[in-house]
Design a protein around this motif. Structure first.
Motif, short mmCIF file in Angstrom:
data_model
loop_
_atom_site.label_atom_id
_atom_site.label_comp_id
_atom_site.label_asym_id
_atom_site.label_seq_id
_atom_site.Cartn_x
_atom_site.Cartn_y
_atom_site.Cartn_z
N SER A 72 35.24 -15.89 -11.25
CA SER A 72 35.93 -14.71 -10.73
C SER A 72 35.01 -13.84 -9.90
N VAL A 73 33.76 -13.70 -10.34
CA VAL A 73 32.78 -12.90 -9.61
C VAL A 73 32.60 -13.44 -8.19
N ILE A 74 32.60 -14.75 -8.03
CA ILE A 74 32.42 -15.37 -6.71
C ILE A 74 33.54 -14.93 -5.76
N PHE A 75 34.78 -15.02 -6.22
CA PHE A 75 35.92 -14.65 -5.36
C PHE A 75 35.99 -13.14 -5.12
N VAL A 76 35.73 -12.35 -6.17
CA VAL A 76 35.76 -10.90 -6.03
C VAL A 76 34.65 -10.43 -5.09
N ALA A 77 33.47 -11.04 -5.21
CA ALA A 77 32.35 -10.67 -4.33
C ALA A 77 32.68 -11.00 -2.88
N GLY A 78 33.34 -12.12 -2.65
CA GLY A 78 33.76 -12.48 -1.30
C GLY A 78 34.76 -11.48 -0.74
N PHE A 79 35.67 -11.03 -1.59
CA PHE A 79 36.67 -10.02 -1.21
C PHE A 79 35.99 -8.70 -0.83
N LEU A 80 35.00 -8.29 -1.65
CA LEU A 80 34.27 -7.06 -1.38
C LEU A 80 33.46 -7.18 -0.09
N GLY A 81 32.87 -8.35 0.14
CA GLY A 81 32.10 -8.56 1.35
C GLY A 81 32.97 -8.44 2.59
N LYS A 82 34.17 -8.99 2.52
CA LYS A 82 35.11 -8.93 3.64
C LYS A 82 35.56 -7.50 3.88
N ALA A 83 35.84 -6.77 2.80
CA ALA A 83 36.25 -5.37 2.93
C ALA A 83 35.13 -4.53 3.53
N THR A 84 33.89 -4.80 3.11
CA THR A 84 32.74 -4.07 3.63
C THR A 84 32.56 -4.30 5.12
N GLU A 85 32.74 -5.55 5.53
CA GLU A 85 32.60 -5.90 6.95
C GLU A 85 33.63 -5.15 7.79
N ASN A 86 34.85 -5.03 7.29
CA ASN A 86 35.89 -4.31 8.01
C ASN A 86 35.61 -2.81 8.06
N VAL A 87 35.15 -2.26 6.94
CA VAL A 87 34.81 -0.83 6.91
C VAL A 87 33.64 -0.56 7.85
N ALA A 88 32.67 -1.48 7.88
CA ALA A 88 31.50 -1.33 8.75
C ALA A 88 31.89 -1.27 10.22
N HIS A 89 32.97 -1.95 10.57
CA HIS A 89 33.44 -1.93 11.96
C HIS A 89 33.84 -0.51 12.37
N TYR A 90 34.51 0.20 11.47
CA TYR A 90 34.98 1.54 11.77
C TYR A 90 33.91 2.60 11.54
N ALA A 91 33.10 2.42 10.50
CA ALA A 91 32.12 3.44 10.13
C ALA A 91 30.74 3.20 10.73
N GLY A 92 30.51 1.98 11.28
CA GLY A 92 29.18 1.63 11.75
C GLY A 92 28.48 0.80 10.69
N GLN A 93 27.55 -0.05 11.13
CA GLN A 93 26.91 -0.97 10.19
C GLN A 93 26.08 -0.25 9.13
N ARG A 94 25.41 0.83 9.51
CA ARG A 94 24.56 1.53 8.54
C ARG A 94 25.40 2.19 7.46
N LEU A 95 26.44 2.91 7.86
CA LEU A 95 27.30 3.57 6.88
C LEU A 95 28.07 2.54 6.06
N GLY A 96 28.45 1.45 6.72
CA GLY A 96 29.13 0.38 6.00
C GLY A 96 28.23 -0.23 4.94
N GLY A 97 26.98 -0.45 5.31
CA GLY A 97 26.00 -0.98 4.35
C GLY A 97 25.74 -0.01 3.21
N PHE A 98 25.67 1.28 3.54
CA PHE A 98 25.46 2.31 2.52
C PHE A 98 26.64 2.35 1.54
N LEU A 99 27.85 2.27 2.07
CA LEU A 99 29.04 2.28 1.22
C LEU A 99 29.05 1.07 0.28
#
Length: 356
Positions: free
Chosen positions: A37-64
Motif C-alpha cells: 500500500s505504501v508503494i501505491f500511496v507514495a506514487g499518488f503523493l509524488g504525482k500530487a506533489t508534481e502537479n502542485v509544484a507546477h502551480y507553486a514552483g518547484q521550490r515551494l512544491g518540494g517544501f510542501l
C-alpha cells in the motif's frame, strides 16, 4: 482501462491494509499488505506533489512535499514522546536525517543521472542548504559534548536543549522567510527557466484546486499506512532478531519517508533535480531545525523534558551524512556517480547499525 487501473490498485491496497490492521490479521501479512500500500500511496503523493509544484514552483512544491511527509512522522513521534520513549524518537530522527540526505538524495541523483548526463540546480541554494546542515550538526553536537564532558548537569542539559530548540525554530522560520519571500528569485531553480523540455511536458494533469486536495488526501493516506506498517515492525523484526536502534534509525525512517523517496526520484527522472534536492535536503533540515525542537517543547509540556543529547553513534552518522551530502551538492551540479557515492555511505552506515 489503464487509466483506472492505478487508482483501483491504490484504493484496493489501502482498504486491504486497513482491514488487516483493524481485523488483527497476522503481523507479517499486515506488514506485506501495508508495504504494498505504501508503494501505491507514495506514487499518488509524488504525482500530487508534481502537479502542485507546477502551480507553486518547484521550490515551494518540494517544501510542501517535505512538510506533508514529515507531518505524519511528527504526529507519531509526539505519541512516542508522550510515552517517554525518547531513545526510539532520537533513533527515528537520526534515521530520517541520514535517510533523506543519503538514501533519498542518493537515489534521486542516481536515477536522474542515468537519464541525464549532468543535472544542475541553483548553486546559491546549494550553498545555503549546506550551511544550514552544518548549523543543525552544531546544534546536536553541543548539548552532547557539554553533558559528556561533565561541564553541565543533566538538568542544565535539559534547559540548554530547550534554549537551543527555541533558537533553531526561530532560525528555521527565518530561513522560510528568506527563501520563500525576501530572496525567492535569488534561490529560484535553474530548471524553472529552462526551455529544454517541450511545453506539453510541463502541463499538469490536474487543476490547481484538485492538486491541493489530492496532496492533502495522499498525505492523510500516508499517515495511516505508515502508522499501520510501523505497528507491525516490532513483531516482524523480532522474528529476525533486529536491534531497536536499527529498527528506529532505518526501518521506521524508511517507511516514514516512503512518500518523499518516491516523489524525489520521480522528479529527478524528469530533470527537475532542484525540486528533488529541495525534498531530500529540505526534509532533513526540517527534521533537524523544526521537528526535533518541537518534540523537545512537546516533552516539556508533557512534564518530562527530552534533551537533545544524541548517542555518539547517532552523531557520527548525522555528521558523516552532512559532510558527504554538502560536498556533493555544493557545486550545484550532479551526476549518477555522485548519487552512487551517497548510497554507498548509506549502506556502510546501515550495515554498521545492523551489527550494533
Amino acid at each position: 482501462m489503464k487509466k483506472w487501473l492505478s487508482p483501483f490498485l491504490l484504493i484496493a491496497s489501502f482498504v486491504l491494509s486497513a482491514v488487516g490492521h483493524y481485523a488483527g490479521w497476522d503481523p507479517t501479512f499486515q506488514f506485506i499488505l501495508s508495504a504494498i500500500s505504501v508503494i501505491f500511496v507514495a506514487g499518488f503523493l509524488g504525482k500530487a506533489t508534481e502537479n502542485v509544484a507546477h502551480y507553486a514552483g518547484q521550490r515551494l512544491g518540494g517544501f510542501l512535499n517535505a512538510t506533508f511527509g514529515n507531518a505524519a512522522e511528527l504526529i507519531i513521534a509526539i505519541f512516542l514522546v508522550k510515552e517517554g520513549l525518547f531513545d526510539m524518537v532520537k533513533a527515528s530522527l537520526t534515521g530520517s536525517i541520514i535517510g533523506n540526505l543519503l538514501l533519498v538524495l542518493g537515489l534521486s541523483i542516481f536515477a536522474g543521472g542515468l537519464k541525464f548526463k549532468v543535472q544542475s540546480f541553483n548553486v546559491s541554494l546549494a550553498g545555503m542548504n549546506g550551511s544550514l546542515m552544518i548549523v543543525a550538526v552544531i546544534a546536536l553536537f553541543v548539548p552532547a559534548v557539554f553533558l559528556n564532558t561533565h561541564s553541565i548537569t543533566t538538568d542544565d542539559t535539559k534547559l540548554l536543549s530547550l534554549i537551543v530548540a527555541g533558537i533553531l525554530i526561530v532560525a528555521y522560520i527565518a530561513w522560510l522567510v528568506f527563501s520563500m519571500i525576501t530572496h525567492k528569485n535569488y534561490l529560484s531553480d535553474v530548471t524553472e527557466k529552462s526551455e529544454e523540455e517541450l511545453p506539453h511536458e510541463h502541463a499538469p494533469e490536474w487543476s490547481k484546486g484538485k492538486s491541493i486536495i489530492y496532496l492533502i488526501i495522499a498525505t492523510v493516506m500516508v499517515a495511516f499506512v505508515s502508522e499501520w506498517l510501523v505497528g507491525t515492525l516490532e513483531t516482524f523484526t523480532s522474528r529476525f532478531g533486529l536491534s531497536e536502534l536499527f529498527v528506529g534509525a532505518f526501518l521506521v525512517a524508511i517507511v516514514g519517508n516512503a512518500a518523499e523517496h518516491s516523489a524525489a526520484v520521480l522528479l529527478a527522472m524528469k530533470n527537475k533535480i532542484g525540486a528533488a534536492v529541495e525534498i531530500a535536503v529540505g526534509s532533513s533540515l526540517q527534521i533537524a531545525l523544526f521537528v526535533a525542537p518541537v518534540l523537545v517543547f512537546a516533552s516539556f509540556f508533557f512534564g518530562n523534558t527530552m534533551d537533545l543529547v544524541f548517542t555518539a553513534i547517532e552523531l557520527l552518522a548525522i555528521g558523516v551524512s552532512v559532510f558527504i551530502a554538502k560536498s556533493i551538492i555544493l557545486d550545484g551540479k550532479t551526476n549518477w556517480y555522485e548519487g552512487l557515492l551517497l548510497l554507498v555511505v548509506y549502506l556502510i552506515l546501515g550495515v554498521s547499525f545492523f551489527m550494533v
